[in-house]
Scaffold this active site. Structure first.
Site, PDB file in Angstrom:
ATOM      1  N   SER A 255       9.152   8.240  -7.007  1.00  0.00           N
ATOM      2  CA  SER A 255       8.815   8.369  -5.593  1.00  0.00           C
ATOM      3  C   SER A 255       7.433   7.782  -5.407  1.00  0.00           C
ATOM      4  CB  SER A 255       8.804   9.838  -5.186  1.00  0.00           C
ATOM      5  OG  SER A 255       7.694  10.465  -5.793  1.00  0.00           O
ATOM      6  N   LYS A 256       6.968   7.817  -4.186  1.00  0.00           N
ATOM      7  CA  LYS A 256       5.670   7.227  -3.883  1.00  0.00           C
ATOM      8  C   LYS A 256       4.569   7.840  -4.755  1.00  0.00           C
ATOM      9  CE  LYS A 256       3.195   5.256  -0.134  1.00  0.00           C
ATOM     10  NZ  LYS A 256       2.562   5.489   1.133  1.00  0.00           N
TER      11      LYS A 256
END
Ligand code: GLU
Length: 519
Positions: A255-256
């Site tokens: 994820s980010k």
């Protein structure tokens, strides 16, 4: 048959790490086999379409150095390469007709309200949700003709065969079976006549003579629909290769937070494209031996689909840093400065750092100051214009100590500033000691007497001072000298850096250090 692969992004946003890995595999696989790498823009979802996205892809891929033999920007014999243009050219209309005639697709006239009702009913009755036929899968031709004549809007759905297994073949996983009764009939053509991804992508893979479809594992759930479409058309499917999912070091889907950020941000952070490619290729793929540092040519020479693993690939930023540091060290100082200046002169580098907000500061450290990072890099640019030779020597000394190109700004700062910032703790520790004034005097006298002192000369000078003072160790000599000349307590070899600084800078810095003496 020669290899033909395609990278088929939907232009909805930025280009992230996962997509970069797919297209990198496409690129090296095609290159390995003298094949063709194709860029196809899948822009049929007009609601999520982002007009800047295609340019972002092209800019990013150009930076990384991934090239295509066919695509919207280079042309080719299977164009157009944007699905919206292919739709205008009537390609999908023609092929949906074939499926309708064969009975593998049908028109469905449910309204949105009817579909909502259907879903609600399924949920309340704990049935699988989705469209398994509704009122139209088995409707009579007369009923369909009537609805059409009344001008009712409709979509065209794929007629998934019932009561059988769909036995797909994935290159990495082998046979993957699906129960056809769990597969709802997907929309192939939307009410506005636009094809959906499922339909357009598979028709295009066939028409573009794609031999291998490389894509992320998240497409496995769509795979049976695609497989059945090939069956229904009577086409031979390409080899499907669903590349392993990418996870962070905590084992969770990338994820980010882990770094699933825009690829161009890695460029702005000072990662080299060669290192990034090297790093990305090793996520879920291995050359079959324990090599971890591979040039692009080595990647191409050793790439095979057999090297792809079914288990998740780990994204470990520490490894990227290690690879990048290695690449920086392996360059000649001239080449390194060239790469650094290209980096600094890329407009996005400045934009990135000036807007940078440190969302995850390291424990016990102040947050990263992007504006300061940019100011330091900008100083390097100015120094290159002023005295490139001096800067090259400074770069050569610091190559071993940096991880990214951005790090050079801070690393060479003390070479470039007339008055580098002084480490207050170090000044306090050393500048009160009684031998330090004599040490500064000795260096000053020696430099004045011989402005061309070289590395050996400085070594002799400082060791001479040590002997004269009767110090057992060299520490009391080199540490205050380093602080006086650089403001810091660490850095490249002291004699080297004295030789690089040269007499004028040494004298000026000694004079300043003298004003800070407290003994
Ligand atoms: N357009 C799809 C995407 O955005 C491509 C999926 C595929 O490769 O089949 O990822």
């Amino acid at each position: 048959m020669s290899v033909r692969v395609r990278f088929a992004p939907s232009p909805t946003g930025l280009l992230h790490i996962g997509a970069l890995r797919t297209v990198l595999f496409d690129f090296v696989f095609a290159a390995r086999h003298g094949g063709t790498n194709i860029l196809r823009i899948e822009d049929t979802d007009r609601e999520r379409y982002n007009p800047e996205s295609e340019a972002e892809f092209i800019e990013t891929l150009a930076w990384v150095g991934i090239t295509f033999q066919e695509g919207p920007h280079v042309g080719g014999p299977h164009g157009p390469y944007r699905q919206s243009e292919r739709k205008e050219a009537g390609i999908y209309a023609k092929w949906i007709q074939v499926l309708l005639e064969k009975g593998h697709a049908y028109k469905a006239f449910e309204t949105k309200e009817e579909l909502d009702e259907m879903r609600e009913f399924q949920q309340v009755n704990k049935q699988p949700t989705g469209y398994f036929g509704g009122n139209w899968r088995d409707a009579s031709p007369e009923k369909v003709a009537e609805a059409e004549a009344a001008g009712k809007p409709y979509v065209i759905r794929q007629r998934i065969p019932r009561d059988r297994k769909v036995v797909t073949e994935d290159f990495i996983r082998g046979r993957v079976e699906f129960d056809s009764n769990t597969l709802p009939d997907p929309v192939l053509i939307k009410a506005d006549g636009m094809p959906t991804y499922h339909f357009a992508a598979m028709v295009d893979d066939h028409l573009m003579e794609i031999t291998h479809v490389l894509r992320g594992e998240e497409w496995i759930s769509s795979f049976p629909y695609h497989w059945v479409l090939f069956e229904q058309f009577g086409w031979t499917p390409p080899v499907f290769v669903h590349c392993p999912v990418i996870v962070g070091t905590d084992g969770k889907k990338l994820s980010k937070r882990h770094g699933a950020t825009r690829v161009l941000d890695y460029a702005a952070q000072g990662y080299l494209k060669g290192s990034l490619k090297n790093f990305i290729a090793l996520i879920g793929w291995s050359p079959g031996d324990d090599r971890e540092l591979l040039t692009e040519a080595e990647l191409i020479a050793s790439f095979s689909l057999e090297g792809l693993q079914p288990s998740p690939g780990r994204f470990d930023i520490e490894k990227l840093k290690w690879i990048n540091g290695n690449e920086i060290r392996s360059m000649s100082p001239d080449a390194c400065l060239g790469a650094l200046l290209d980096y600094i002169n890329t407009p996005y580098t400045r934009e990135y750092w000036e807007a940078f907000v440190d969302e995850n500061p390291m424990p016990n450290k102040p947050p990263i100051d992007g504006k300061q990072i940019w100011a330091r890099l900008d100083r390097v640019r100015a120094a290159a214009a002023q005295d490139r030779e001096y800067l090259t020597k400074a770069i050569a000394e610091e190559q071993a100590r940096v991880t990214t190109l951005a790090d050079f700004g801070e690393a060479v700062e003390f070479f470039l500033l007339e008055e580098p910032p002084m480490d207050a703790k170090a000044v306090e520790k050393w500048f009160g000691q009684s031998h330090v004034p004599a040490l500064l005097d000795t260096i000053e006298a020696a430099v004045k007497a011989n402005p061309n002192l070289d590395i050996d000369g400085f070594q002799e000078l400082l060791i001479g001072f040590q002997t004269e003072q009767g110090f057992e160790k060299l520490g009391p000599v080199v540490h205050p000298t380093r602080v006086a000349l650089t403001g810091k307590t660490f850095g490249p070899g002291l004699y080297q850096l004295m030789a690089i600084l040269g007499p004028d800078r040494i004298l000026a810095r000694l004079a300043r250090a003298r004003t800070l003496l407290t003994s």
